[in-house]
Design a protein around this motif. Structure first.
Motif, PDB file in Angstrom:
ATOM      1  N   UNK A  67      43.255  35.942  47.431  1.00 16.13           N
ATOM      2  CA  UNK A  67      42.213  36.424  48.154  1.00 16.13           C
ATOM      3  C   UNK A  67      42.873  36.403  49.629  1.00 16.13           C
ATOM      4  N   UNK A  68      43.232  35.183  50.147  1.00 16.56           N
ATOM      5  CA  UNK A  68      43.707  34.927  51.334  1.00 16.56           C
ATOM      6  C   UNK A  68      44.918  35.985  51.858  1.00 16.56           C
ATOM      7  N   UNK A  69      45.921  35.972  50.632  1.00 15.79           N
ATOM      8  CA  UNK A  69      46.914  36.847  50.958  1.00 15.79           C
ATOM      9  C   UNK A  69      46.885  38.087  51.038  1.00 15.79           C
ATOM     10  N   UNK A  70      45.808  38.646  50.247  1.00  9.15           N
ATOM     11  CA  UNK A  70      45.593  40.057  50.335  1.00  9.15           C
ATOM     12  C   UNK A  70      44.811  40.287  51.689  1.00  9.15           C
ATOM     13  N   UNK A  71      44.353  39.658  52.314  1.00  7.08           N
ATOM     14  CA  UNK A  71      43.477  39.987  53.629  1.00  7.08           C
ATOM     15  C   UNK A  71      43.895  39.279  54.896  1.00  7.08           C
ATOM     16  N   UNK A  72      45.231  38.504  54.572  1.00  5.98           N
ATOM     17  CA  UNK A  72      45.617  37.855  55.721  1.00  5.98           C
ATOM     18  C   UNK A  72      46.073  38.606  57.193  1.00  5.98           C
ATOM     19  N   UNK A  73      46.173  39.970  57.178  1.00  3.30           N
ATOM     20  CA  UNK A  73      46.284  40.602  58.414  1.00  3.30           C
ATOM     21  C   UNK A  73      44.860  41.174  58.785  1.00  3.30           C
ATOM     22  N   UNK A  74      43.749  40.937  58.190  1.00  2.00           N
ATOM     23  CA  UNK A  74      42.457  41.308  58.353  1.00  2.00           C
ATOM     24  C   UNK A  74      41.540  40.199  58.776  1.00  2.00           C
ATOM     25  N   UNK A  75      40.519  40.519  59.654  1.00  2.00           N
ATOM     26  CA  UNK A  75      39.220  39.506  59.607  1.00  2.00           C
ATOM     27  C   UNK A  75      38.564  39.793  58.344  1.00  2.00           C
ATOM     28  N   UNK A  89      33.568  36.001  47.746  1.00  2.00           N
ATOM     29  CA  UNK A  89      32.765  35.726  48.945  1.00  2.00           C
ATOM     30  C   UNK A  89      32.255  34.083  48.771  1.00  2.00           C
ATOM     31  N   UNK A  90      31.908  33.900  47.632  1.00  2.00           N
ATOM     32  CA  UNK A  90      31.634  32.416  47.243  1.00  2.00           C
ATOM     33  C   UNK A  90      32.866  31.305  47.471  1.00  2.00           C
ATOM     34  N   UNK A  91      33.889  31.983  47.031  1.00  2.00           N
ATOM     35  CA  UNK A  91      35.317  31.133  47.282  1.00  2.00           C
ATOM     36  C   UNK A  91      35.419  30.984  48.684  1.00  2.00           C
ATOM     37  N   UNK A  92      35.422  31.985  49.468  1.00  2.00           N
ATOM     38  CA  UNK A  92      35.448  31.905  50.866  1.00  2.00           C
ATOM     39  C   UNK A  92      34.626  30.924  51.536  1.00  2.00           C
ATOM     40  N   UNK A 112      35.521  27.422  50.939  1.00  2.00           N
ATOM     41  CA  UNK A 112      36.707  27.163  51.558  1.00  2.00           C
ATOM     42  C   UNK A 112      36.438  26.965  52.993  1.00  2.00           C
ATOM     43  N   UNK A 113      35.506  27.454  53.544  1.00  2.00           N
ATOM     44  CA  UNK A 113      34.897  27.247  55.007  1.00  2.00           C
ATOM     45  C   UNK A 113      33.924  26.229  55.096  1.00  2.00           C
ATOM     46  N   UNK A 114      33.666  25.468  53.952  1.00  2.00           N
ATOM     47  CA  UNK A 114      32.614  24.346  54.148  1.00  2.00           C
ATOM     48  C   UNK A 114      31.207  24.747  54.129  1.00  2.00           C
ATOM     49  N   UNK A 115      31.015  25.967  54.047  1.00  2.00           N
ATOM     50  CA  UNK A 115      29.545  26.799  54.130  1.00  2.00           C
ATOM     51  C   UNK A 115      28.873  26.767  52.900  1.00  2.00           C
ATOM     52  N   UNK A 116      27.647  26.683  52.761  1.00  2.00           N
ATOM     53  CA  UNK A 116      26.768  26.775  51.685  1.00  2.00           C
ATOM     54  C   UNK A 116      27.014  27.804  51.090  1.00  2.00           C
ATOM     55  N   UNK A 117      27.018  27.731  49.554  1.00  2.00           N
ATOM     56  CA  UNK A 117      27.250  29.000  48.878  1.00  2.00           C
ATOM     57  C   UNK A 117      25.679  29.333  48.232  1.00  2.00           C
ATOM     58  N   UNK A 118      24.660  28.660  48.688  1.00  2.00           N
ATOM     59  CA  UNK A 118      23.456  29.327  48.406  1.00  2.00           C
ATOM     60  C   UNK A 118      22.667  29.742  49.626  1.00  2.00           C
ATOM     61  N   UNK A 119      23.114  29.698  50.576  1.00  2.00           N
ATOM     62  CA  UNK A 119      22.426  30.033  51.849  1.00  2.00           C
ATOM     63  C   UNK A 119      23.008  31.505  52.193  1.00  2.00           C
ATOM     64  N   UNK A 120      22.487  32.614  51.876  1.00  2.00           N
ATOM     65  CA  UNK A 120      22.637  34.070  51.675  1.00  2.00           C
ATOM     66  C   UNK A 120      22.014  34.774  52.785  1.00  2.00           C
TER      67      UNK A 120
END
Length: 141
Positions: free
Chosen positions: A4-12, A49-52, A55-63
């Motif tokens: 995922x990181x590799x596929x989007x590394x040039x983009x936000x 999205x859940x993986x991101x 990785x960012x230390x954010x809740x996967x339940x808070x949508x």
């Protein structure tokens, strides 16, 4: 670096609530005003999205948040929205002046909209994300 990181590394990366009509509209709004394709999109609910989020230390339940990932830094809520506006074509970068408003004030407004978004704008009834139209698919994962 994972796939995922590799596929989007040039983009936000912009993560939105994939079943929220307001959030889907926000993604379309950004795409229309981002002709260089700086932003790629994903659903908070998706596996990627859940993986991101993890990785960012954010809740996967808070949508009810909006996430922008730039160069490995995670921005949420009003800060994410303003940083995106800053990178769109004119006149939207002018909105970045609101970054001067204290975050707790900006996020209070953001949270009020987030709490009411389904009531005001609706959501997909089957709780399934919409498939982007063909002309936008390359910007989604």
């Amino acid at each position: 670096m994972n796939q995922i990181d590799h596929a989007h590394s040039d983009h936000s990366i912009v993560l939105v609530d994939g079943i929220c009509h307001f959030c889907q509209g926000a993604a379309r709004f950004i795409i229309k005003r981002d002709p260089k394709g700086k932003f790629h999109f994903g659903s908070l609910q998706s596996e990627a999205g859940q993986e991101f989020l993890r990785a960012g230390g954010l809740s996967t339940d808070q949508l009810d948040t909006f996430v922008l990932i730039e160069d490995g830094t995670y921005y949420t809520r009003s800060t994410a929205a303003l940083r995106i506006a800053k990178r769109l074509r004119f006149p939207y970068p002018l909105a970045y002046v609101f970054i001067l408003v204290p975050r707790f004030v900006r996020n209070a407004v953001y949270n009020w909209v987030a709490r009411n978004r389904y009531r005001w704008f609706g959501k997909d009834e089957e709780d399934q994300c919409l498939i982007p139209p063909p002309e936008m698919r390359q910007r989604f994962f």
